[in-house]
Design an enzyme around this catalytic site. Structure first.
Site, PDB file in Angstrom:
ATOM      1  N   ASP A  60       0.866  -1.191   0.000  1.00 26.48           N
ATOM      2  CA  ASP A  60       0.000   0.000   0.000  1.00 26.48           C
ATOM      3  C   ASP A  60       0.901   1.239   0.000  1.00 26.48           C
ATOM      4  O   ASP A  60       0.951   1.981   0.978  1.00 26.48           O
ATOM      5  CB  ASP A  60      -0.905  -0.040   1.242  1.00 26.48           C
ATOM      6  N   CYS A 100      -3.044   4.590  -4.245  1.00 26.80           N
ATOM      7  CA  CYS A 100      -3.782   5.858  -4.330  1.00 26.80           C
ATOM      8  C   CYS A 100      -3.377   6.610  -5.602  1.00 26.80           C
ATOM      9  O   CYS A 100      -3.684   7.789  -5.744  1.00 26.80           O
ATOM     10  CB  CYS A 100      -3.546   6.695  -3.086  1.00 26.80           C
TER      11      CYS A 100
HETATM   12  N1  SAH Z   1      -1.445   0.661   4.846  1.00 30.88           N
HETATM   13  C1  SAH Z   1      -1.574   1.841   5.668  1.00 30.88           C
HETATM   14  C2  SAH Z   1      -0.737   3.026   5.210  1.00 30.88           C
HETATM   15  C3  SAH Z   1      -0.756   3.364   3.754  1.00 30.88           C
HETATM   16  S1  SAH Z   1      -0.100   4.944   3.304  1.00 30.88           S
HETATM   17  C4  SAH Z   1      -3.035   2.232   5.826  1.00 30.88           C
HETATM   18  O1  SAH Z   1      -3.890   1.730   5.118  1.00 30.88           O
HETATM   19  O2  SAH Z   1      -3.312   3.042   6.707  1.00 30.88           O
HETATM   20  C5  SAH Z   1       1.537   4.632   2.882  1.00 30.88           C
HETATM   21  C6  SAH Z   1       2.446   4.448   4.064  1.00 30.88           C
HETATM   22  O3  SAH Z   1       3.741   4.169   3.527  1.00 30.88           O
HETATM   23  C7  SAH Z   1       2.624   5.653   4.961  1.00 30.88           C
HETATM   24  O4  SAH Z   1       2.414   5.255   6.294  1.00 30.88           O
HETATM   25  C8  SAH Z   1       4.095   6.070   4.747  1.00 30.88           C
HETATM   26  O5  SAH Z   1       4.711   6.584   5.904  1.00 30.88           O
HETATM   27  C9  SAH Z   1       4.730   4.774   4.342  1.00 30.88           C
HETATM   28  N2  SAH Z   1       5.940   4.827   3.517  1.00 30.88           N
HETATM   29  C10 SAH Z   1       6.312   5.748   2.614  1.00 30.88           C
HETATM   30  N3  SAH Z   1       7.446   5.382   1.982  1.00 30.88           N
HETATM   31  C11 SAH Z   1       7.805   4.187   2.504  1.00 30.88           C
HETATM   32  C12 SAH Z   1       8.873   3.269   2.235  1.00 30.88           C
HETATM   33  N4  SAH Z   1       9.793   3.536   1.330  1.00 30.88           N
HETATM   34  N5  SAH Z   1       8.912   2.135   2.944  1.00 30.88           N
HETATM   35  C13 SAH Z   1       7.985   1.848   3.877  1.00 30.88           C
HETATM   36  N6  SAH Z   1       6.949   2.669   4.178  1.00 30.88           N
HETATM   37  C14 SAH Z   1       6.852   3.828   3.482  1.00 30.88           C
END
Ligand code: SAH
Length: 475
Positions: free
Chosen positions: A395, A422
């Site tokens: 995600d 998204c």
């Molecule tokens: N699955 C969760 C969050 C989705 S949003 C939900 O449904 O609530 C995407 C998330 O990815 C955010 O929390 C952001 O901090 C994280 N993120 C962004 N880049 C990332 C990366 N390179 N590795 C791991 N997480 C990351």
């Protein structure tokens, strides 16, 4: 030619919600119109193959045109397609997902299910960030940035935000005026108050107000607290320190002025703690529908090993953990992982494990280290299973996944990949890559998380490709 006044029919919509029409074969982009409108526009920018027109008048209204509920819909950058009726918005989004999967993803005649919409697509956001400024007359303005500018439109009555926010913001406006709180100025980097963040718990009714300041303390904050705690549901009043000269709204440090440092809310009957810096899906009604699809696509029976990459505060991880043997979550924001671990404890899950770091670093590293361990000790069943999950959920933020991550997912060879996205353009790019590595798209389900905006959430189920022969061998 620039400054010409032309008449055109709008027959398509661009990625930012702008209308597209043709004048003698020349493509023109016009804002604030919908497909089917016949409009008069003035050409304000001319490029070789396309130009931009300013809407002067609508000669004939499209059947899908409605009067926006919001008085400042046109000026505000938030809702780009409020002038389109909701059914047409859903159709537009379904078409967009399909077009991207075909054009960017290289998939032919892909079936995209109808977008799951909202019954009442208003007042859905559980989080809002309002910039605070001073206008030319010296008046305090609290509201939203006008599309693609940093000019603030004074509006506390957002039709997609929580109705209680207006009361909160008017209380804060009164406090700013009475206590002569200085307002942050982007140019000079002077002044204290920058932004106001409000979070609302949809099921709990809890409210968090967080003031983002260019300083370490807010003058007369006790007065503000007194004003706000009378509002029903107020649970957390916080400060966020952001002293950087930056467009990024929140700084890293938070201080509690009153109440808890978090609010709680639930999704699918699991309770979560949400702090100012954590990511939490912004449309609680649609999130339940989205997550139920993720769960359905994962096809869990209780025996599976699952990885949830980009897990935020562990919302999808815990939902998966209700019907999986073991779930691993990975997230880059350490505070979110702290929340995720607390959430697991709070809801009595002991089959989840979380890792902090970039998914594209953590997962390849884990794969390498644990592979070695599994080779040395081939009786280590859990290590072996962690490397061979049944399901991987991703995600990512709008930019999608890096190839290095997709490569290691392919190496882990899960039967199913559930991709939550998204941004359907980067989704299409990543799906193309996964398809080239032996996966096939089984289901495409868009969910309207962001009604009235051009954004669209999509869940895709990919399965490991099986030839007809392999399939019949299993029967
Ligand atoms: N699955 C969760 C969050 C989705 S949003 C939900 O449904 O609530 C995407 C998330 O990815 C955010 O929390 C952001 O901090 C994280 N993120 C962004 N880049 C990332 C990366 N390179 N590795 C791991 N997480 C990351």
């Amino acid at each position: 030619m620039k400054n010409d006044i032309v008449t055109l029919t709008i027959d398509d919509i661009g990625t930012n919600g702008e209308g597209i029409g043709k004048v003698d074969g020349y493509t023109l982009f016009v804002k604030d119109v919908v497909v089917g409108d016949i409009v008069k526009a003035k050409i304000i920018k001319e490029k070789k193959n396309y130009g931009y027109g300013k809407l002067l008048a609508i000669i004939k209204e499209s059947k899908s045109r409605v009067v926006p509920k919001c008085a400042v819909a046109k000026q505000c950058g938030g809702c780009q397609i409020q002038q389109m009726n909701y059914q047409s918005q859903l159709q537009y989004k379904q078409n967009l997902v399909k077009a991207n999967l075909e054009k960017i993803g290289g998939l032919k005649n892909i079936e995209v299910l109808p977008v799951i919409g909202m019954d009442t697509p208003y007042y859905y956001r559980n989080k809002a960030q309002y910039p605070v400024g001073i206008d030319k007359e010296g008046k305090i303005v609290i509201g939203f940035y006008a599309g693609r500018t940093h000019c603030i439109i004074d509006s506390t009555d957002c039709k997609i935000g929580s109705p209680i926010n207006q009361t909160i913001l008017e209380n804060i406006r009164k406090y700013i005026t009475e206590q002569k709180i200085s307002i942050y100025d982007e140019e000079s980097h002077q002044g204290i108050l920058r932004h106001i963040l409000i979070r609302n718990g949809y099921h709990t009714g809890e409210i968090m107000v967080c003031l983002v300041i260019n300083g370490t303390a807010l003058p007369c904050s006790e007065k503000l607290v007194q004003d706000l705690i009378g509002i029903s549901g107020m649970t957390s009043i916080m400060l966020n320190i952001n002293r950087d000269k930056t467009n990024v709204i929140l700084g890293k440090e938070c201080k509690t002025l009153w109440g808890q440092a978090y609010i709680t809310d639930s999704i699918c009957d699991i309770t979560y703690e949400i702090s100012p810096l954590s990511f939490f899906q912004i449309n609680p009604v649609q999130t339940e529908k989205l997550y139920k699809k993720v769960l359905e696509f994962a096809q869990l029976t209780g025996k599976e090993t699952v990885w949830d990459l980009y897990c935020g505060i562990g919302t999808i991880s815990l939902l998966m953990a209700t019907n999986a043997k073991k779930v691993y979550g990975v997230e880059v924001v350490s505070e979110a992982i702290e929340d995720a671990r607390n959430n697991a404890k709070r809801n009595n899950f002991n089959n989840v494990e979380f890792f902090v770091g970039k998914a594209e670093v953590v997962v390849p590293q884990f794969y390498e280290e644990v592979s070695k361990k599994a080779m040395d000790d081939n009786k280590n069943k859990e290590a072996i299973q962690s490397l061979n999950p049944d399901v991987v959920v991703v995600d990512p933020p709008r930019k999608g996944c890096e190839d290095i991550l997709l490569d290691v997912i392919v190496k882990m060879s899960p039967q199913r990949i559930v991709y939550v996205s998204c941004d359907c353009a980067t989704l299409a790019r990543d799906v193309k890559y996964l398809v080239s590595k032996g996966y096939e798209v089984k289901k495409v389900q868009p969910v309207d998380q962001f009604c009235h905006t051009v954004h669209i959430e999509t869940v895709i189920l990919l399965s490991k490709f099986q030839s007809k022969e392999q399939q019949s061998n299993q029967l």
